[in-house]
Design a protein around this motif. Structure first.
Motif, PDB file in Angstrom:
ATOM      1  N   UNK A  12       0.466  -2.756  -1.605  1.00 39.96           N
ATOM      2  CA  UNK A  12      -0.249  -1.559  -2.054  1.00 39.96           C
ATOM      3  C   UNK A  12      -0.543  -0.637  -0.892  1.00 39.96           C
ATOM      4  N   UNK A  16       0.806   3.274  -0.157  1.00 39.88           N
ATOM      5  CA  UNK A  16       0.000   4.489  -0.046  1.00 39.88           C
ATOM      6  C   UNK A  16       0.061   5.072   1.363  1.00 39.88           C
ATOM      7  N   UNK A  98     -11.205   7.177  -2.017  1.00 39.01           N
ATOM      8  CA  UNK A  98     -11.280   6.286  -3.172  1.00 39.01           C
ATOM      9  C   UNK A  98     -10.042   5.395  -3.301  1.00 39.01           C
TER      10      UNK A  98
ATOM     11  N   UNK B  87     -13.896  -1.759  -1.642  1.00 42.15           N
ATOM     12  CA  UNK B  87     -13.253  -2.251  -2.867  1.00 42.15           C
ATOM     13  C   UNK B  87     -13.862  -1.629  -4.100  1.00 42.15           C
ATOM     14  N   UNK B  89     -14.974   1.358  -4.310  1.00 43.01           N
ATOM     15  CA  UNK B  89     -14.454   2.721  -4.438  1.00 43.01           C
ATOM     16  C   UNK B  89     -13.105   2.743  -5.156  1.00 43.01           C
ATOM     17  N   UNK B  90     -12.318   1.682  -4.995  1.00 41.53           N
ATOM     18  CA  UNK B  90     -11.007   1.694  -5.634  1.00 41.53           C
ATOM     19  C   UNK B  90     -11.110   1.520  -7.151  1.00 41.53           C
ATOM     20  N   UNK B  92     -13.153   3.398  -8.872  1.00 45.76           N
ATOM     21  CA  UNK B  92     -13.795   4.632  -9.321  1.00 45.76           C
ATOM     22  C   UNK B  92     -12.777   5.753  -9.501  1.00 45.76           C
ATOM     23  N   UNK B 113       1.239  11.201  -6.251  1.00 45.36           N
ATOM     24  CA  UNK B 113       0.529  10.937  -4.996  1.00 45.36           C
ATOM     25  C   UNK B 113      -0.776  10.188  -5.261  1.00 45.36           C
ATOM     26  N   UNK B 114      -1.532  10.668  -6.248  1.00 49.31           N
ATOM     27  CA  UNK B 114      -2.820  10.046  -6.523  1.00 49.31           C
ATOM     28  C   UNK B 114      -2.667   8.596  -6.975  1.00 49.31           C
ATOM     29  N   UNK B 116      -0.185   6.612  -6.157  1.00 48.40           N
ATOM     30  CA  UNK B 116       0.228   5.837  -4.980  1.00 48.40           C
ATOM     31  C   UNK B 116      -0.968   5.498  -4.103  1.00 48.40           C
ATOM     32  N   UNK B 117      -1.940   6.432  -4.047  1.00 47.30           N
ATOM     33  CA  UNK B 117      -3.142   6.170  -3.252  1.00 47.30           C
ATOM     34  C   UNK B 117      -3.835   4.912  -3.746  1.00 47.30           C
ATOM     35  N   UNK B 118      -3.748   4.690  -5.048  1.00 47.03           N
ATOM     36  CA  UNK B 118      -4.376   3.502  -5.622  1.00 47.03           C
ATOM     37  C   UNK B 118      -3.465   2.292  -5.529  1.00 47.03           C
ATOM     38  N   UNK B 119      -2.251   2.522  -5.042  1.00 46.07           N
ATOM     39  CA  UNK B 119      -1.304   1.428  -4.931  1.00 46.07           C
ATOM     40  C   UNK B 119      -0.791   0.959  -6.277  1.00 46.07           C
ATOM     41  N   UNK B 156      -5.341  12.791 -13.938  1.00 42.02           N
ATOM     42  CA  UNK B 156      -5.448  11.746 -12.913  1.00 42.02           C
ATOM     43  C   UNK B 156      -6.187  10.532 -13.450  1.00 42.02           C
TER      44      UNK B 156
END
Lengths: 234, 244
Positions: A12, A16, A98, B87, B89-90, B92, B113-114, B116-119, B156
């Motif tokens: 993950x 990112x 976040x 953790x 925060x992920x 939320x 992109x968003x 991917x930020x969360x994986x 999102x």
């Protein structure tokens, strides 16, 4: 630190990390000329020197390494301002916070993208400009090597200044005041390596110290920048 | 992810997933809000209301883990949120005042992109479909209107799954149609066990939601503030040029 049993290299995280890097590169390419102002600034300031100092070749040879390095340093500073500010102002920094990626690695990813869009073009231009300054042929390879080690270190050190001034409207000058003193060692040993190669003093030890500075900034700068960014999103 | 990884597997309704106990937020010298208490279980929603500047946004920033409260405790499941804030925060999804839109990226690229930020693997396509943005997928951010930007932020919410939704004035720039869609999305999210907190000063329909009226709270505090101002005023009345 923030480890707490977290797996920093999980799938993950790397996804990112790559996503942030790719997005920053994409934004830089789509912004067109705006993203490459640093390189243009570099080219222009270096060409001003022969015009100002005069066409005396011996003098130019003598100052060439110093001029190239100072201009590289200043143009890196010039492009730091927007590193985190745009994301901060449009709210994407909050979304990044976040996300799953620890902020230290976010900083690393963004700094890497910054280096690819500013440091790398500088390195490509530098040999051409060195010819303009009549730099001795013995210094070319060391110039490129020293810039390869030095400019990423400058990008890393710069992230600290950019992160600290992210919430200020006009942080540009402040970044320079914060970051320039910290980057003096990089400048000294960068110039030292090139001059060492040209004047036969040996380039090995300045290059090794430069490499040490690069590694140190790679580890320490993300920690400081992440702490500053955490304060900024409060 | 170990701490919260079992979230999807819990079938029985747990009491009190997200608990705020005596939350107080002080910024600088000013108390933004104080003594906020609530308990939200799976599928429950909280509507935070009150006039401008009463601390709704600050409360949402505290809940999202951006801001640490000066007093009080916020807990998720059994543990304090601040034991492992990164953790938490992920989990939320936060939609705030800023639209998070880059002028040169397309809508689809934003959503990708968003997520991917969360994986997470993204369901960006599905999110666009459900928010009615499919025809804008390839449009760069600079051509979007304020309402469309807001809808991208709402897309999102469903492009990746997070149990906690904190929405700050989500309806400000939305038209009636999109507002209705948002209501449906919230109902869907809650029926799946998610928790929603909406801060708004306008009327927003949220079925069976707890209500936290921060305006009422502030009136009590106002009295003491008034008293303070009065004494200050009285004191200043006596100030004359002689003191200079």
């Amino acid at each position: 630190m923030v480890m707490k049993g977290k797996n920093y290299l999980s799938g993950n995280n790397s996804a990112s990390f790559v996503a942030i890097f790719k997005r920053d590169i994409r934004l830089a390419l789509r912004n067109g000329i705006g993203s490459f102002i640093a390189v243009i600034f570099f080219v222009i300031t270096v060409t001003l020197f022969p015009l100002a100092v005069g066409p005396e070749l011996n003098l130019l040879t003598r100052v060439a390494p110093g001029v190239l390095w100072v201009c590289a340093l200043l143009s890196t500073m010039l492009s730091l301002d927007s590193l985190f500010r745009e994301d901060f102002e449009d709210g994407n920094l909050e979304q990044i916070v976040l996300g799953v990626l620890p902020l230290e690695l976010v900083v690393l990813s963004k700094a890497f993208a910054h280096w690819v869009t500013t440091g790398l073009p500088l390195i490509i231009c530098a040999p051409v400009l060195a010819v303009l300054l009549n730099m001795s042929g013995k210094g070319f390879i060391v110039l490129i090597l020293s810039l390869l080690l030095g400019t990423p270190a400058l990008s890393m050190i710069g992230t600290v200044g950019a992160a600290l001034t992210v919430s200020l409207r006009r942080g540009g000058v402040l970044i320079a005041l914060l970051v320039l003193p910290l980057s003096v060692p990089i400048l000294i040993f960068g110039v030292g390596a090139v001059e060492g190669a040209i004047f036969g003093l040996g380039e090995r030890s300045p290059l090794l110290i430069l490499a040490g500075g690069f590694v140190a900034s790679l580890v320490l700068a993300p920690i400081a920048s992440a702490a500053a960014l955490k304060m900024a999103v409060e | 992810m170990e701490l919260y990884g079992g979230y999807m597997n819990i079938d029985n309704k747990q009491k009190g997933e997200l608990k705020a106990n005596n939350l107080t937020c002080v910024r600088g010298e000013k108390t933004i809000f104080s003594k906020v208490n609530f308990t939200l279980s799976r599928g429950e929603a909280l509507l935070v209301t009150g006039p401008n500047g009463i601390g709704k946004s600050s409360l949402l920033r505290v809940l999202s883990g951006f801001l640490k409260p000066s007093k009080g405790e916020l807990s998720w499941r059994d543990g304090s949120v601040y034991q492992n804030i990164e953790e938490y925060r992920t989990l939320v999804h936060f939609v705030g005042h800023s639209d998070c839109i880059k002028s040169s990226l397309t809508v689809f690229e934003h959503l990708l992109f968003w997520s991917r930020l969360r994986g997470n693997s993204s369901s960006a396509y599905e999110a666009l479909e459900r928010t009615g943005l499919l025809n804008l997928a390839q449009t760069p951010g600079r051509f979007l209107s304020a309402g469309q930007k807001k809808r991208v932020s709402i897309a999102r919410l469903i492009s990746t799954y997070s149990p906690l939704w904190f929405l700050d004035e989500p309806t400000v720039t939305l038209d009636a149609d999109s507002e209705k869609k948002l209501e449906e999305l919230i109902i869907d999210h809650r029926s799946g066990g998610g928790i929603v907190v909406v801060a708004t000063h306008s009327k927003f329909r949220l079925d069976q939601a707890l209500n936290l009226d921060m305006g009422l709270k502030a009136i009590e505090e106002d009295e003491s503030e008034k008293q303070k101002l009065k004494t200050y005023e009285n004191k200043n009345k006596q100030d004359t040029w002689e003191e200079w």
